[in-house]
Design a protein around this motif. Structure first.
Motif, PDB file in Angstrom:
ATOM      1  N   ILE A  25       9.371   0.968 -10.656  1.00 24.50           N
ATOM      2  CA  ILE A  25      10.773   1.822 -10.344  1.00 24.50           C
ATOM      3  C   ILE A  25      10.556   2.316  -8.972  1.00 24.50           C
ATOM      4  CG2 ILE A  25      12.300   3.562 -11.191  1.00 24.50           C
ATOM      5  CD1 ILE A  25      11.046   3.164 -13.820  1.00 24.50           C
ATOM      6  N   LEU A  26      11.770   1.842  -8.080  1.00 27.21           N
ATOM      7  CA  LEU A  26      11.912   2.562  -6.658  1.00 27.21           C
ATOM      8  C   LEU A  26      13.104   2.989  -6.702  1.00 27.21           C
ATOM      9  CD1 LEU A  26      10.263  -0.343  -4.509  1.00 27.21           C
ATOM     10  CD2 LEU A  26       9.348   1.585  -5.114  1.00 27.21           C
ATOM     11  N   ILE A  27      13.329   3.895  -6.186  1.00 23.97           N
ATOM     12  CA  ILE A  27      14.753   4.711  -5.970  1.00 23.97           C
ATOM     13  C   ILE A  27      14.851   5.083  -4.749  1.00 23.97           C
ATOM     14  CG2 ILE A  27      16.306   6.719  -6.779  1.00 23.97           C
ATOM     15  CD1 ILE A  27      14.631   6.547  -9.486  1.00 23.97           C
ATOM     16  N   ASN A  28      16.002   4.585  -4.051  1.00 23.36           N
ATOM     17  CA  ASN A  28      16.123   4.871  -2.685  1.00 23.36           C
ATOM     18  C   ASN A  28      14.941   4.573  -1.757  1.00 23.36           C
ATOM     19  OD1 ASN A  28      19.105   5.711  -3.305  1.00 23.36           O
ATOM     20  ND2 ASN A  28      18.391   7.831  -3.309  1.00 23.36           N
ATOM     21  N   PHE A  29      14.269   3.351  -1.743  1.00 21.17           N
ATOM     22  CA  PHE A  29      13.163   2.974  -1.043  1.00 21.17           C
ATOM     23  C   PHE A  29      13.708   2.445   0.288  1.00 21.17           C
ATOM     24  CE2 PHE A  29       9.838   0.398   0.164  1.00 21.17           C
ATOM     25  CZ  PHE A  29       8.552   1.001  -0.172  1.00 21.17           C
ATOM     26  N   PRO A  30      13.169   3.022   1.403  1.00 16.98           N
ATOM     27  CA  PRO A  30      13.393   2.412   2.573  1.00 16.98           C
ATOM     28  C   PRO A  30      12.787   1.265   3.022  1.00 16.98           C
ATOM     29  CG  PRO A  30      12.056   4.241   3.183  1.00 16.98           C
ATOM     30  CD  PRO A  30      12.395   4.220   1.609  1.00 16.98           C
ATOM     31  N   LEU A  31      13.180   0.025   2.671  1.00 16.17           N
ATOM     32  CA  LEU A  31      12.547  -1.397   2.829  1.00 16.17           C
ATOM     33  C   LEU A  31      12.549  -2.018   4.261  1.00 16.17           C
ATOM     34  CD1 LEU A  31      10.834  -3.969   1.629  1.00 16.17           C
ATOM     35  CD2 LEU A  31      13.228  -4.838   1.076  1.00 16.17           C
ATOM     36  N   TYR A  32      11.440  -2.144   5.013  1.00 19.00           N
ATOM     37  CA  TYR A  32      11.522  -2.707   6.341  1.00 19.00           C
ATOM     38  C   TYR A  32      10.996  -3.988   6.393  1.00 19.00           C
ATOM     39  CZ  TYR A  32      10.180  -3.123  11.211  1.00 19.00           C
ATOM     40  OH  TYR A  32      10.124  -3.895  12.561  1.00 19.00           O
ATOM     41  N   CYS A  33      11.730  -4.924   7.004  1.00 17.48           N
ATOM     42  CA  CYS A  33      11.552  -6.340   7.104  1.00 17.48           C
ATOM     43  C   CYS A  33      10.865  -6.576   8.598  1.00 17.48           C
ATOM     44  CB  CYS A  33      12.456  -7.133   6.917  1.00 17.48           C
ATOM     45  SG  CYS A  33      12.427  -8.876   7.446  1.00 17.48           S
ATOM     46  N   PRO A  34       9.518  -7.005   8.648  1.00 17.31           N
ATOM     47  CA  PRO A  34       8.833  -7.429   9.883  1.00 17.31           C
ATOM     48  C   PRO A  34       9.447  -8.688  10.719  1.00 17.31           C
ATOM     49  CG  PRO A  34       7.545  -7.810   8.196  1.00 17.31           C
ATOM     50  CD  PRO A  34       8.826  -7.170   7.512  1.00 17.31           C
ATOM     51  N   LYS A  35      10.010  -9.405   9.992  1.00 14.70           N
ATOM     52  CA  LYS A  35      10.760 -10.550  10.770  1.00 14.70           C
ATOM     53  C   LYS A  35      12.108 -10.199  11.501  1.00 14.70           C
ATOM     54  CE  LYS A  35      11.830 -15.051  10.525  1.00 14.70           C
ATOM     55  NZ  LYS A  35      11.390 -16.396  10.210  1.00 14.70           N
ATOM     56  N   CYS A  36      13.010  -9.638  10.481  1.00  9.83           N
ATOM     57  CA  CYS A  36      14.315  -9.290  11.244  1.00  9.83           C
ATOM     58  C   CYS A  36      14.340  -7.841  11.857  1.00  9.83           C
ATOM     59  CB  CYS A  36      15.376  -9.714  10.304  1.00  9.83           C
ATOM     60  SG  CYS A  36      15.524  -8.319   8.784  1.00  9.83           S
ATOM     61  N   LYS A  37      13.290  -7.123  11.565  1.00  6.13           N
ATOM     62  CA  LYS A  37      13.216  -5.782  11.921  1.00  6.13           C
ATOM     63  C   LYS A  37      14.292  -4.688  11.777  1.00  6.13           C
ATOM     64  CE  LYS A  37      10.322  -7.054  16.011  1.00  6.13           C
ATOM     65  NZ  LYS A  37       9.723  -8.276  15.428  1.00  6.13           N
ATOM     66  N   GLN A  38      14.631  -4.966  10.537  1.00 10.25           N
ATOM     67  CA  GLN A  38      15.659  -4.045   9.805  1.00 10.25           C
ATOM     68  C   GLN A  38      15.250  -3.418   8.782  1.00 10.25           C
ATOM     69  OE1 GLN A  38      19.443  -5.227   9.691  1.00 10.25           O
ATOM     70  NE2 GLN A  38      19.850  -6.150  11.616  1.00 10.25           N
ATOM     71  N   GLU A  39      15.754  -2.243   8.489  1.00 12.19           N
ATOM     72  CA  GLU A  39      15.616  -1.251   7.212  1.00 12.19           C
ATOM     73  C   GLU A  39      16.745  -1.294   6.579  1.00 12.19           C
ATOM     74  OE1 GLU A  39      14.353   3.112   7.182  1.00 12.19           O
ATOM     75  OE2 GLU A  39      12.638   2.129   7.973  1.00 12.19           O
ATOM     76  N   THR A  40      16.369  -1.320   5.184  1.00  8.84           N
ATOM     77  CA  THR A  40      17.417  -1.575   4.398  1.00  8.84           C
ATOM     78  C   THR A  40      16.966  -0.464   3.261  1.00  8.84           C
ATOM     79  OG1 THR A  40      17.868  -3.728   4.683  1.00  8.84           O
ATOM     80  CG2 THR A  40      18.757  -2.756   2.492  1.00  8.84           C
ATOM     81  N   LEU A  41      17.788   0.302   2.440  1.00 13.82           N
ATOM     82  CA  LEU A  41      17.615   1.093   1.524  1.00 13.82           C
ATOM     83  C   LEU A  41      17.992   0.403  -0.037  1.00 13.82           C
ATOM     84  CD1 LEU A  41      16.764   4.152   1.587  1.00 13.82           C
ATOM     85  CD2 LEU A  41      19.276   4.747   0.936  1.00 13.82           C
ATOM     86  N   ILE A  42      16.838   0.364  -0.662  1.00 10.17           N
ATOM     87  CA  ILE A  42      16.827  -0.389  -2.037  1.00 10.17           C
ATOM     88  C   ILE A  42      16.519   0.282  -3.010  1.00 10.17           C
ATOM     89  CG2 ILE A  42      16.433  -2.948  -1.029  1.00 10.17           C
ATOM     90  CD1 ILE A  42      13.585  -2.545  -2.160  1.00 10.17           C
ATOM     91  N   THR A  43      16.825   0.122  -4.473  1.00 11.97           N
ATOM     92  CA  THR A  43      16.410   0.357  -5.723  1.00 11.97           C
ATOM     93  C   THR A  43      15.992  -0.706  -6.470  1.00 11.97           C
ATOM     94  OG1 THR A  43      18.072   2.163  -5.588  1.00 11.97           O
ATOM     95  CG2 THR A  43      17.383   1.519  -7.696  1.00 11.97           C
ATOM     96  N   ALA A  44      14.817  -0.539  -7.172  1.00 13.03           N
ATOM     97  CA  ALA A  44      14.177  -1.591  -7.856  1.00 13.03           C
ATOM     98  C   ALA A  44      13.748  -0.920  -9.157  1.00 13.03           C
ATOM     99  CB  ALA A  44      13.026  -2.210  -7.333  1.00 13.03           C
ATOM    100  N   GLN A  45      14.090  -1.852 -10.212  1.00 14.30           N
ATOM    101  CA  GLN A  45      13.678  -1.550 -11.580  1.00 14.30           C
ATOM    102  C   GLN A  45      13.578  -2.798 -12.357  1.00 14.30           C
ATOM    103  OE1 GLN A  45      16.240   1.397 -13.496  1.00 14.30           O
ATOM    104  NE2 GLN A  45      14.452   1.842 -15.122  1.00 14.30           N
ATOM    105  N   ASN A  46      12.621  -3.152 -13.106  1.00 11.38           N
ATOM    106  CA  ASN A  46      12.499  -4.272 -14.083  1.00 11.38           C
ATOM    107  C   ASN A  46      12.433  -5.542 -13.269  1.00 11.38           C
ATOM    108  OD1 ASN A  46      12.236  -2.665 -16.338  1.00 11.38           O
ATOM    109  ND2 ASN A  46      14.298  -2.572 -16.623  1.00 11.38           N
ATOM    110  N   LEU A  47      11.916  -5.599 -11.923  1.00 13.22           N
ATOM    111  CA  LEU A  47      12.001  -6.698 -11.060  1.00 13.22           C
ATOM    112  C   LEU A  47      13.600  -7.128 -10.578  1.00 13.22           C
ATOM    113  CD1 LEU A  47       9.256  -8.916 -12.552  1.00 13.22           C
ATOM    114  CD2 LEU A  47       9.181  -7.515 -10.571  1.00 13.22           C
ATOM    115  N   ASN A  48      14.303  -6.101 -10.757  1.00  7.97           N
ATOM    116  CA  ASN A  48      15.741  -6.148 -10.173  1.00  7.97           C
ATOM    117  C   ASN A  48      16.018  -5.457  -9.091  1.00  7.97           C
ATOM    118  OD1 ASN A  48      16.382  -8.092 -12.275  1.00  7.97           O
ATOM    119  ND2 ASN A  48      17.074  -6.563 -13.634  1.00  7.97           N
TER     120      ASN A  48
END
Length: 62
Positions: A25-48
């Protein structure tokens, strides 16, 4: 054994450096992409994974 899945970047759809399990379970997780170099805030639960949209900061006026 729980299912494990790569987290894909919501912008460029490539793999990030993060794997999650089915019970993660991730809540307000800052996901960084090394390819496009963007950071996006995500929430994950049950692989969604959903993108968190935050309102822009408002300046205070007196």
């Amino acid at each position: 054994m729980p299912e494990i899945q790569w987290v894909l970047c919501p912008v460029c759809r490539n793999k990030t450096r993060l794997k999650i399990r089915g019970d993660t379970i991730l809540i307000n997780f800052p996901l960084y992409c090394p390819k496009c170099k963007q950071e996006t805030l995500i929430t994950a639960q049950n692989l969604n994974i959903t993108i968190v949209k935050e309102p822009d900061a408002q300046t205070q006026s007196r």
